[in-house]
Scaffold this active site. Structure first.
Site, PDB file in Angstrom:
ATOM      1  CG  ASP A  33      -2.184   1.089   1.101  1.00  0.00           C
ATOM      2  OD1 ASP A  33      -2.152   1.773   0.262  1.00  0.00           O
ATOM      3  OD2 ASP A  33      -2.831   0.623   1.739  1.00  0.00           O
ATOM      4  CG  ASP A  34      -0.267   5.135  -0.328  1.00  0.00           C
ATOM      5  OD1 ASP A  34      -0.708   4.277  -1.123  1.00  0.00           O
ATOM      6  OD2 ASP A  34      -0.585   6.153   0.685  1.00  0.00           O
ATOM      7  CB  CYS A  71      -6.203   2.471  -1.809  1.00  0.00           C
ATOM      8  SG  CYS A  71      -6.309   1.701  -0.757  1.00  0.00           S
ATOM      9  CE  LYS A 125      -6.808   0.019   2.362  1.00  0.00           C
ATOM     10  NZ  LYS A 125      -5.278   2.049   1.320  1.00  0.00           N
ATOM     11  CG  HIS A 127      -9.602   1.258   1.043  1.00  0.00           C
ATOM     12  ND1 HIS A 127      -8.982   1.999   0.596  1.00  0.00           N
ATOM     13  CD2 HIS A 127     -11.078   1.736   1.689  1.00  0.00           C
ATOM     14  CE1 HIS A 127      -9.724   3.301   1.154  1.00  0.00           C
ATOM     15  NE2 HIS A 127     -10.645   3.536   1.514  1.00  0.00           N
ATOM     16  CG  ASP A 271      -2.352   0.746  -3.161  1.00  0.00           C
ATOM     17  OD1 ASP A 271      -1.034   1.078  -2.920  1.00  0.00           O
ATOM     18  OD2 ASP A 271      -3.053   0.778  -1.916  1.00  0.00           O
ATOM     19  CG  ASN A 272      -1.474   3.988  -4.596  1.00  0.00           C
ATOM     20  OD1 ASN A 272      -3.033   3.664  -3.526  1.00  0.00           O
ATOM     21  ND2 ASN A 272      -1.166   4.540  -4.111  1.00  0.00           N
ATOM     22  CE  LYS A 289      -2.758   7.498  -1.828  1.00  0.00           C
ATOM     23  NZ  LYS A 289      -2.915   6.542   0.023  1.00  0.00           N
TER      24      LYS A 289
END
Length: 474
Positions: A33-34, A71, A125, A127, A271-272, A289
Site C-alpha cells: 500500500d502506497d 487505492c 486491507k 477498502h 496499489d498506486n 499518489k
C-alpha cells in the site's frame, strides 16, 4: 514372453502426466500500500529489501505495470478486471463514513476461483465497501478474512478516526496487543498455509498489506536500518518498507517449507504510486499518489515462481494494467474470463516475454475531478489537471515544490518511449496524435458510469456499533 508393460500402465502414466500438467497453481497475490517506485531495492540500492529483491531479480520485474492513482480503484481492478469508471469507483477512495462499495453485480476473482475448486483467503486491507454485509470479503468469494475494512488506521491499535477496525471473518477481532500490523498479517498467512494441503488443494491467498500507508509507524529496529537518513519521516517510511520485506520473507519461507512452491505463482505489486507528500519517493518518475503522472500510476511490481515462468531473471517492459491480473490469473487457474472485460490475459507476456496483449489502456476517467488520461502505444494524453503533486520530488532532506499552483493546458501529450519522466509536453507539435488519442478517450468516455461517491452518512458512526466500524447502515 512379452516383457513390455501392460497397456493399463501407459494409461495410468498418461493420466498422471495430464493431471500433473493441468493441475492449477497456488496463487499468492501480494499488494503493498502506497509503495513508491524508488522505494524498492531493485530500483534504489539504498533500500534494504532483500527478500523482495531476490524474488524480483530471479523472477520477472514488471517495468511497465500500471495501477490506479489511489487505492480503492486499484483494488477494484484486481478484484473485477474492470476499469473503475465502469464500476463507479473512479473518484478518490471509499471513506469510512461514506456508503460506497464495489457493486454486487460484479463477480470477483475469488468467486471465480472458488468455482474452480480453489480455497480462497484474504489477510489485510479490503477498502471496497462495508456499509452492508454483502459488500464485505466473506460475501464476495473469500473463505476467510482477517483484516480491516478501511484504510489509514493505526498499525498497533487498529483504530481509524473514532472507531476500531479489525475483523476475523465477520467478528470483531483483537490481535495480540502491541503487535505490528505487518507481523499480524504474516502470522495469519502462515496459519492459513498450515490449514491447506499443498498437493491436494489449490490456494488463492490475497495479501493486501497495510504497509506502507500512513500513519508512519514502525518498530524502532526497522527504522534504525536507515540511521544514515537524517529526515525522520523518510527514515520511518523506509523502515516500514523493510518491515514489509521481512513479513513477505516469512511468508515465502513458509510457502517453501510446506511444499507450496513446487507449483505456485507469487505476484507482487503496489496499489498506486508513492505519496511523496508523506515520505515516499518515485524518482525518476514525475508526480505522486493521487495524480495521473507516471509517479502516481506506474507501480513497482514483479512475478516469481520456481518453475512456472518460461523466461525469468530479467526486466519486462511490456504494457500491463491492473485490470489484467483478473483474466491472467483466472486463465492460469483453468478458468475463462467473461467476454467484454477490460482486462486481458497477459500470461504469455508475464511468463515468456511475449508482446503485450494490449496496446492501450485508460489511466482513469473521473467525472467529478473532470480529468482523464489514456495511453496508446508510446503516447500518453492527459486531459485536465493531472493532480496536485506535479513535480519530481527528490529524496530527503532536499525539498522541491510539488508545483501546486501550476496551471496546465487542457491537453498534454507525452512520448513515454523517448520521455518516460514526462518533462516535455509535445501536444502543440503533434496535433494529429492528440486528435487520435482524444478519439480513443471519447470512445471510453461513452461507456463510463457516473462515479458513486455518496456523502457521509451519520448512521455509520462507530458509536452505533460498540465503537467499531461495522456493516449494517446502508
Amino acid at each position: 514372453m512379452d516383457s513390455s508393460p501392460p497397456l493399463l500402465f501407459f494409461a495410468v502414466l498418461a493420466g498422471m502426466v495430464l493431471f500433473g500438467a493441468a493441475k492449477p497453481p497456488h496463487i499468492i497475490f501480494i499488494v503493498a500500500d502506497d509503495l513508491g517506485w524508488n522505494d524498492v531495492g531493485w530500483h534504489n540500492d539504498q533500500m534494504f529489501t532483500p527478500n523482495l529483491d531476490k524474488m524480483a531479480r530471479a523472477g520477472v520485474i514488471l517495468n511497465s505495470s500500471y495501477v490506479q492513482p489511489v487505492c480503492t480503484p486499484s483494488r477494484n481492478c484486481f478484484m473485477t478486471g474492470y476499469y473503475p469508471f465502469h464500476t463507479g469507483l473512479q473518484h478518490e477512495v471509499i471513506h469510512p463514513s461514506h456508503p460506497g462499495y464495489l457493486p454486487a453485480n460484479f463477480t470477483t476473482l475469488p468467486q471465480k476461483l472458488k468455482q474452480l475448486g480453489y480455497t480462497t483467503h484474504i489477510v489485510g486491507k479490503w477498502h471496497l465497501g462495508f456499509c452492508d454485509w454483502k459488500y464485505t470479503p466473506t460475501y464476495r468469494g473469500f473463505d476467510s478474512f482477517m483484516g480491516y475494512y478501511n484504510g489509514a488506521e493505526d498499525y498497533f491499535t487498529h483504530i481509524r478516526d473514532n472507531g476500531y477496525d479489525f475483523r476475523f471473518n465477520t467478528s470483531v477481532h483483537h490481535p495480540p496487543e502491541g503487535e505490528y500490523s505487518a507481523n499480524v498479517i504474516s502470522a495469519r498467512a502462515v496459519e492459513i498455509l498450515d490449514s491447506v494441503d499443498p498437493v491436494r488443494d489449490q490456494l488463492y491467498l490475497y495479501l493486501p498489506f497495510q504497509s506502507v500507508h500512513a500513519p508512519l509507524e514502525v518498530p524502532e529496529r526497522y527504522e534504525n536500518i536507515y540511521a544514515n537518513i537524517s529526515t525522520k519521516s523518510r527514515r520511518q517510511y523506509c523502515g516500514m518498507v523493510s518491515a514489509l520485506d521481512e513479513a513477505v520473507g516469512n511468508i515465502t519461507s513458509a510457502l517453501r517449507d510446506r511444499g507450496f512452491m513446487d507449483n505456485a505463482l507469487i505476484v507482487f505489486t503496489t496499489d498506486n504510486g508513492g505519496p511523496t507528500f508523506t515520505a515516499a519517493n518515485n524518482l525518476p518518475l514525475r508526480g505522486a499518489k493521487t495524480t495521473l503522472w507516471e509517479g502516481g500510476t506506474r507501480g513497482a511490481a514483479f512475478v516469481y515462481s520456481d518453475n512456472l515462468l518460461q523466461n525469468d531473471g530479467y526486466t519486462n517492459n511490456e504494457m500491463i494494467h491492473a485490470v489484467d491480473w483478473f483474466p491472467t490469473l483466472l486463465t492460469l487457474a483453468g478458468g475463462k474470463p467473461d467476454a467484454g472485460m477490460d482486462g486481458v490475459n497477459q500470461w504469455p507476456t508475464v511468463s515468456s516475454g511475449a508482446p503485450s496483449a494490449r496496446s492501450e489502456f485508460v489511466y482513469n476517467i473521473d467525472d467529478i475531478s473532470k480529468n482523464a488520461a489514456i495511453r496508446v502505444g508510446q503516447y500518453k494524453l492527459i486531459e485536465g489537471s493531472p493532480g496536485n503533486h506535479n513535480g519530481w520530488t527528490p529524496l530527503p532532506p532536499l525539498e522541491a515544490s510539488d508545483m501546486f499552483n501550476v496551471s496546465f493546458p487542457e491537453h498534454q501529450l507525452f512520448d513515454l518511449q523517448a520521455d518516460p519522466t514526462e518533462h516535455h509536453d509535445i501536444a502543440s507539435d503533434n496535433p494529429d496524435v492528440v486528435s487520435k488519442l482524444l478519439g480513443r478517450l471519447s470512445f471510453h468516455k461513452a461507456t463510463m458510469v457516473p462515479a458513486n461517491f455518496p456523502p457521509a452518512d451519520p448512521a455509520s458512526d462507530p458509536k452505533n456499533f460498540g465503537g467499531n466500524w461495522s456493516p449494517g447502515w446502508c
